[in-house]
Design a protein around this motif. Structure first.
Motif, PDB file in Angstrom:
ATOM      1  N   GLN A  20      65.604  35.211  11.170  1.00  0.00           N
ATOM      2  CA  GLN A  20      66.056  36.371  10.396  1.00  0.00           C
ATOM      3  C   GLN A  20      65.413  37.648  10.929  1.00  0.00           C
ATOM      4  OE1 GLN A  20      65.016  35.189   6.413  1.00  0.00           O
ATOM      5  NE2 GLN A  20      67.067  34.360   6.003  1.00  0.00           N
ATOM      6  N   GLU A  21      64.145  37.564  11.277  1.00  0.00           N
ATOM      7  CA  GLU A  21      63.442  38.709  11.867  1.00  0.00           C
ATOM      8  C   GLU A  21      64.117  39.125  13.180  1.00  0.00           C
ATOM      9  OE1 GLU A  21      58.847  39.851  13.054  1.00  0.00           O
ATOM     10  OE2 GLU A  21      59.530  37.786  13.390  1.00  0.00           O
ATOM     11  N   GLU A  22      64.523  38.142  13.971  1.00  0.00           N
ATOM     12  CA  GLU A  22      65.222  38.433  15.226  1.00  0.00           C
ATOM     13  C   GLU A  22      66.564  39.108  14.962  1.00  0.00           C
ATOM     14  OE1 GLU A  22      63.286  34.725  17.796  1.00  0.00           O
ATOM     15  OE2 GLU A  22      65.358  34.584  17.104  1.00  0.00           O
ATOM     16  N   ALA A  23      67.296  38.593  13.985  1.00  0.00           N
ATOM     17  CA  ALA A  23      68.591  39.194  13.648  1.00  0.00           C
ATOM     18  C   ALA A  23      68.414  40.638  13.196  1.00  0.00           C
ATOM     19  CB  ALA A  23      69.290  38.371  12.562  1.00  0.00           C
ATOM     20  N   ASP A  24      67.417  40.895  12.357  1.00  0.00           N
ATOM     21  CA  ASP A  24      67.144  42.253  11.908  1.00  0.00           C
ATOM     22  C   ASP A  24      66.776  43.155  13.083  1.00  0.00           C
ATOM     23  OD1 ASP A  24      67.685  41.671   9.248  1.00  0.00           O
ATOM     24  OD2 ASP A  24      65.579  41.259   8.756  1.00  0.00           O
ATOM     25  N   PHE A  25      66.033  42.612  14.027  1.00  0.00           N
ATOM     26  CA  PHE A  25      65.656  43.355  15.223  1.00  0.00           C
ATOM     27  C   PHE A  25      66.903  43.757  16.023  1.00  0.00           C
ATOM     28  CE2 PHE A  25      64.258  43.525  19.687  1.00  0.00           C
ATOM     29  CZ  PHE A  25      63.190  44.417  19.593  1.00  0.00           C
ATOM     30  N   VAL A  26      67.823  42.813  16.193  1.00  0.00           N
ATOM     31  CA  VAL A  26      69.078  43.107  16.901  1.00  0.00           C
ATOM     32  C   VAL A  26      69.856  44.189  16.162  1.00  0.00           C
ATOM     33  CG1 VAL A  26      71.330  42.170  17.590  1.00  0.00           C
ATOM     34  CG2 VAL A  26      69.252  40.825  17.966  1.00  0.00           C
ATOM     35  N   LEU A  27      69.975  44.034  14.862  1.00  0.00           N
ATOM     36  CA  LEU A  27      70.730  45.007  14.072  1.00  0.00           C
ATOM     37  C   LEU A  27      70.109  46.396  14.180  1.00  0.00           C
ATOM     38  CD1 LEU A  27      71.418  42.740  10.989  1.00  0.00           C
ATOM     39  CD2 LEU A  27      73.093  43.473  12.708  1.00  0.00           C
ATOM     40  N   ASP A  28      68.794  46.467  14.180  1.00  0.00           N
ATOM     41  CA  ASP A  28      68.118  47.757  14.353  1.00  0.00           C
ATOM     42  C   ASP A  28      68.436  48.363  15.709  1.00  0.00           C
ATOM     43  OD1 ASP A  28      66.963  47.651  11.845  1.00  0.00           O
ATOM     44  OD2 ASP A  28      65.009  46.971  12.566  1.00  0.00           O
ATOM     45  N   GLN A  29      68.463  47.517  16.745  1.00  0.00           N
ATOM     46  CA  GLN A  29      68.762  48.007  18.091  1.00  0.00           C
ATOM     47  C   GLN A  29      70.193  48.543  18.172  1.00  0.00           C
ATOM     48  OE1 GLN A  29      66.318  48.190  20.470  1.00  0.00           O
ATOM     49  NE2 GLN A  29      65.118  47.442  18.749  1.00  0.00           N
TER      50      GLN A  29
END
Length: 195
Positions: A70-79
């Motif tokens: 989930q942290e990775e997904a949020d990171f992608v979305l932020d990018q």
């Protein structure tokens, strides 16, 4: 495509008959587990889109839990910052050749939960999701638990793919040559327009 390909002439890529591109959004470190953005994400997405290619992204995961995914997904979305994509955002969790790679010994249930958590978070943000892997990577997950999410299957040096499951994309080579890119690239066939 990633920063490893260097500067890309996307107009030449398009003129070479390429219709779509998946661009790396980032990756999780294989030993320490830090999150890192791909230095050419925005440049590559904009260049590909301006040249008329459909675009999607992938994230190289080394998640060891659903929470990390989930942290990775949020990171992608932020990018992405709300950028429109034509193709899915892909969860790419592979066994890594690095000694003591943190993601190599994740059990099947945990990895399946991680893939599902990543995909669900991506979908909650209004994007489509997909899972990537070769036979070993895919066998590490329970595909039935991932629902009808598409799979991007990697198998090189084969006349036809041998995966015994449904997949939407086949990555058939990692040594391709495309105009406008000075390094070898992954080559893919899309089997459906539903992506």
């Amino acid at each position: 495509m990633s920063e490893m390909q260097g500067a890309i002439d996307w107009e030449q890529v398009a003129s070479d008959g390429i219709q779509f591109a998946f661009v790396r959004a980032g990756y999780r470190g294989t030993t320490e587990g830090g999150l890192f953005a791909d230095g050419r994400l925005s440049e590559n997405l904009a260049g590909a889109a301006d040249a008329g290619l459909q675009t999607g992204v992938y994230f190289y995961s080394q998640a060891t839990s659903a929470e990390e995914a989930q942290e990775e997904a949020d990171f992608v979305l932020d990018q992405l910052g709300g950028r429109k994509l034509d193709l899915p955002i892909t969860f790419d969790h592979e066994k890594d050749t690095t000694v003591n790679a943190r993601g190599n010994n994740v059990d099947r249930d945990t990895l399946t939960a991680a893939a599902l958590a990543f995909c669900q978070r991506i979908e909650q943000a209004g994007y489509r999701s997909m899972v990537y892997g070769n036979k070993v990577d895919i066998a590490r997950m329970n595909l039935d638990s991932l629902g009808d999410r598409p799979v991007w299957f990697a198998e090189y040096n084969a006349l036809q793919p041998s995966g015994q499951f449904d997949f939407a994309l086949w990555q058939y080579s990692n040594t391709g040559s495309i105009a406008g890119i000075s390094t070898p690239v992954d080559m893919n066939l899309r089997f459906t327009d539903m992506l």
